[in-house]
Design a protein around this motif. Structure first.
Motif, PDB file in Angstrom:
ATOM      1  N   THR A  24     -26.008 147.023  21.465  1.00  0.00           N
ATOM      2  CA  THR A  24     -26.166 148.328  20.819  1.00  0.00           C
ATOM      3  C   THR A  24     -25.663 148.216  19.390  1.00  0.00           C
ATOM      4  O   THR A  24     -25.054 147.214  19.003  1.00  0.00           O
ATOM      5  CB  THR A  24     -25.370 149.424  21.550  1.00  0.00           C
ATOM      6  OG1 THR A  24     -23.970 149.140  21.407  1.00  0.00           O
ATOM      7  CG2 THR A  24     -25.752 149.521  23.014  1.00  0.00           C
ATOM      8  N   THR A  25     -25.885 149.269  18.628  1.00  0.00           N
ATOM      9  CA  THR A  25     -25.366 149.327  17.262  1.00  0.00           C
ATOM     10  C   THR A  25     -24.496 150.568  17.093  1.00  0.00           C
ATOM     11  O   THR A  25     -24.381 151.121  16.014  1.00  0.00           O
ATOM     12  CB  THR A  25     -26.512 149.333  16.235  1.00  0.00           C
ATOM     13  OG1 THR A  25     -27.390 150.414  16.542  1.00  0.00           O
ATOM     14  CG2 THR A  25     -27.271 148.025  16.235  1.00  0.00           C
ATOM     15  N   GLN A  33     -25.332 143.744  28.135  1.00  0.00           N
ATOM     16  CA  GLN A  33     -25.014 142.346  28.420  1.00  0.00           C
ATOM     17  C   GLN A  33     -24.171 141.727  27.310  1.00  0.00           C
ATOM     18  O   GLN A  33     -23.356 140.848  27.543  1.00  0.00           O
ATOM     19  CB  GLN A  33     -26.310 141.560  28.606  1.00  0.00           C
ATOM     20  CG  GLN A  33     -26.116 140.202  29.195  1.00  0.00           C
ATOM     21  CD  GLN A  33     -27.445 139.582  29.565  1.00  0.00           C
ATOM     22  OE1 GLN A  33     -28.505 140.141  29.360  1.00  0.00           O
ATOM     23  NE2 GLN A  33     -27.386 138.392  30.121  1.00  0.00           N
ATOM     24  N   GLY A  34     -24.381 142.194  26.066  1.00  0.00           N
ATOM     25  CA  GLY A  34     -23.587 141.745  24.926  1.00  0.00           C
ATOM     26  C   GLY A  34     -22.830 142.921  24.341  1.00  0.00           C
ATOM     27  O   GLY A  34     -23.139 144.076  24.634  1.00  0.00           O
ATOM     28  N   PRO A  35     -21.847 142.664  23.488  1.00  0.00           N
ATOM     29  CA  PRO A  35     -21.060 143.754  22.909  1.00  0.00           C
ATOM     30  C   PRO A  35     -21.840 144.524  21.851  1.00  0.00           C
ATOM     31  O   PRO A  35     -22.870 144.061  21.359  1.00  0.00           O
ATOM     32  CB  PRO A  35     -19.880 143.018  22.262  1.00  0.00           C
ATOM     33  CG  PRO A  35     -20.450 141.683  21.901  1.00  0.00           C
ATOM     34  CD  PRO A  35     -21.417 141.350  23.015  1.00  0.00           C
ATOM     35  N   SER A  36     -21.337 145.692  21.479  1.00  0.00           N
ATOM     36  CA  SER A  36     -21.906 146.437  20.366  1.00  0.00           C
ATOM     37  C   SER A  36     -21.750 145.600  19.102  1.00  0.00           C
ATOM     38  O   SER A  36     -20.739 144.922  18.904  1.00  0.00           O
ATOM     39  CB  SER A  36     -21.171 147.766  20.181  1.00  0.00           C
ATOM     40  OG  SER A  36     -21.576 148.375  18.970  1.00  0.00           O
ATOM     41  N   LEU A  37     -22.741 145.661  18.237  1.00  0.00           N
ATOM     42  CA  LEU A  37     -22.682 144.909  16.989  1.00  0.00           C
ATOM     43  C   LEU A  37     -22.381 145.808  15.794  1.00  0.00           C
ATOM     44  O   LEU A  37     -22.518 145.389  14.646  1.00  0.00           O
ATOM     45  CB  LEU A  37     -23.993 144.137  16.787  1.00  0.00           C
ATOM     46  CG  LEU A  37     -24.282 143.104  17.873  1.00  0.00           C
ATOM     47  CD1 LEU A  37     -25.579 142.365  17.588  1.00  0.00           C
ATOM     48  CD2 LEU A  37     -23.131 142.127  18.045  1.00  0.00           C
ATOM     49  N   LEU A  38     -21.945 147.006  16.065  1.00  0.00           N
ATOM     50  CA  LEU A  38     -21.550 147.925  15.001  1.00  0.00           C
ATOM     51  C   LEU A  38     -20.389 147.312  14.223  1.00  0.00           C
ATOM     52  O   LEU A  38     -19.358 146.965  14.795  1.00  0.00           O
ATOM     53  CB  LEU A  38     -21.121 149.273  15.580  1.00  0.00           C
ATOM     54  CG  LEU A  38     -20.637 150.310  14.577  1.00  0.00           C
ATOM     55  CD1 LEU A  38     -21.801 150.756  13.683  1.00  0.00           C
ATOM     56  CD2 LEU A  38     -20.035 151.501  15.281  1.00  0.00           C
ATOM     57  N   LEU A 102     -27.545 144.091  10.127  1.00  0.00           N
ATOM     58  CA  LEU A 102     -26.201 144.187  10.684  1.00  0.00           C
ATOM     59  C   LEU A 102     -25.170 144.488   9.598  1.00  0.00           C
ATOM     60  O   LEU A 102     -24.214 145.238   9.831  1.00  0.00           O
ATOM     61  CB  LEU A 102     -25.834 142.879  11.417  1.00  0.00           C
ATOM     62  CG  LEU A 102     -26.619 142.612  12.696  1.00  0.00           C
ATOM     63  CD1 LEU A 102     -26.288 141.225  13.245  1.00  0.00           C
ATOM     64  CD2 LEU A 102     -26.373 143.682  13.730  1.00  0.00           C
ATOM     65  N   LYS A 103     -25.355 143.941   8.403  1.00  0.00           N
ATOM     66  CA  LYS A 103     -24.444 144.233   7.301  1.00  0.00           C
ATOM     67  C   LYS A 103     -24.489 145.712   6.910  1.00  0.00           C
ATOM     68  O   LYS A 103     -23.475 146.272   6.501  1.00  0.00           O
ATOM     69  CB  LYS A 103     -24.795 143.366   6.086  1.00  0.00           C
ATOM     70  CG  LYS A 103     -24.366 141.928   6.231  1.00  0.00           C
ATOM     71  CD  LYS A 103     -24.814 141.070   5.075  1.00  0.00           C
ATOM     72  CE  LYS A 103     -24.272 141.565   3.766  1.00  0.00           C
ATOM     73  NZ  LYS A 103     -24.689 140.750   2.615  1.00  0.00           N
ATOM     74  N   GLU A 104     -25.657 146.327   7.052  1.00  0.00           N
ATOM     75  CA  GLU A 104     -25.778 147.758   6.738  1.00  0.00           C
ATOM     76  C   GLU A 104     -24.954 148.622   7.688  1.00  0.00           C
ATOM     77  O   GLU A 104     -24.625 149.750   7.360  1.00  0.00           O
ATOM     78  CB  GLU A 104     -27.242 148.203   6.839  1.00  0.00           C
ATOM     79  CG  GLU A 104     -28.143 147.641   5.765  1.00  0.00           C
ATOM     80  CD  GLU A 104     -29.604 148.007   5.993  1.00  0.00           C
ATOM     81  OE1 GLU A 104     -29.897 148.900   6.825  1.00  0.00           O
ATOM     82  OE2 GLU A 104     -30.457 147.388   5.342  1.00  0.00           O
TER      83      GLU A 104
END
Length: 106
Positions: A24-25, A33-38, A102-104
């Protein structure tokens, strides 16, 4: 009349197509399944609250930056031995677009 040239997908579209099944973001959606990428850029690897990491990530001792994200998206297991992420993106331009998105989020 020739068709207009196709526009390459942007980072948001690529993330939705290739990453959003597992990540998620935001912090309001349930963990996948993976962590949030926020806010991933600048964060310590393997340290997100509420996510159980693989053995490789539990031992990780680095901060995510563009170069590390690029290497990880190209070959997760070579970058973080013991990582269980199966996704690999061989195209540098696709990785760059996803990383820009992702940088945004920081």
């Amino acid at each position: 009349m020739p068709l207009p040239e196709a526009k390459p997908p942007d980072g948001v579209t690529l993330f939705k197509q290739q990453c959003a099944t597992c990540h998620t973001t935001n912090l309001s959606d349930a963990v996948r399944q993976g962590p949030s990428l926020l806010g991933i850029v600048g964060k310590s690897a393997g340290k997100a609250d509420g996510f159980r990491y693989s053995t490789g990530f539990a031992k990780a001792d680095f901060v995510w930056d563009e170069a590390r994200l690029d290497a990880y998206l190209a070959n997760p297991q070579a970058t973080v031995p013991g990582s269980i992420m199966a996704y690999r993106q061989p195209k540098a331009e696709t990785r760059a677009a996803i990383i820009a998105y992702l940088k945004e989020l920081n």
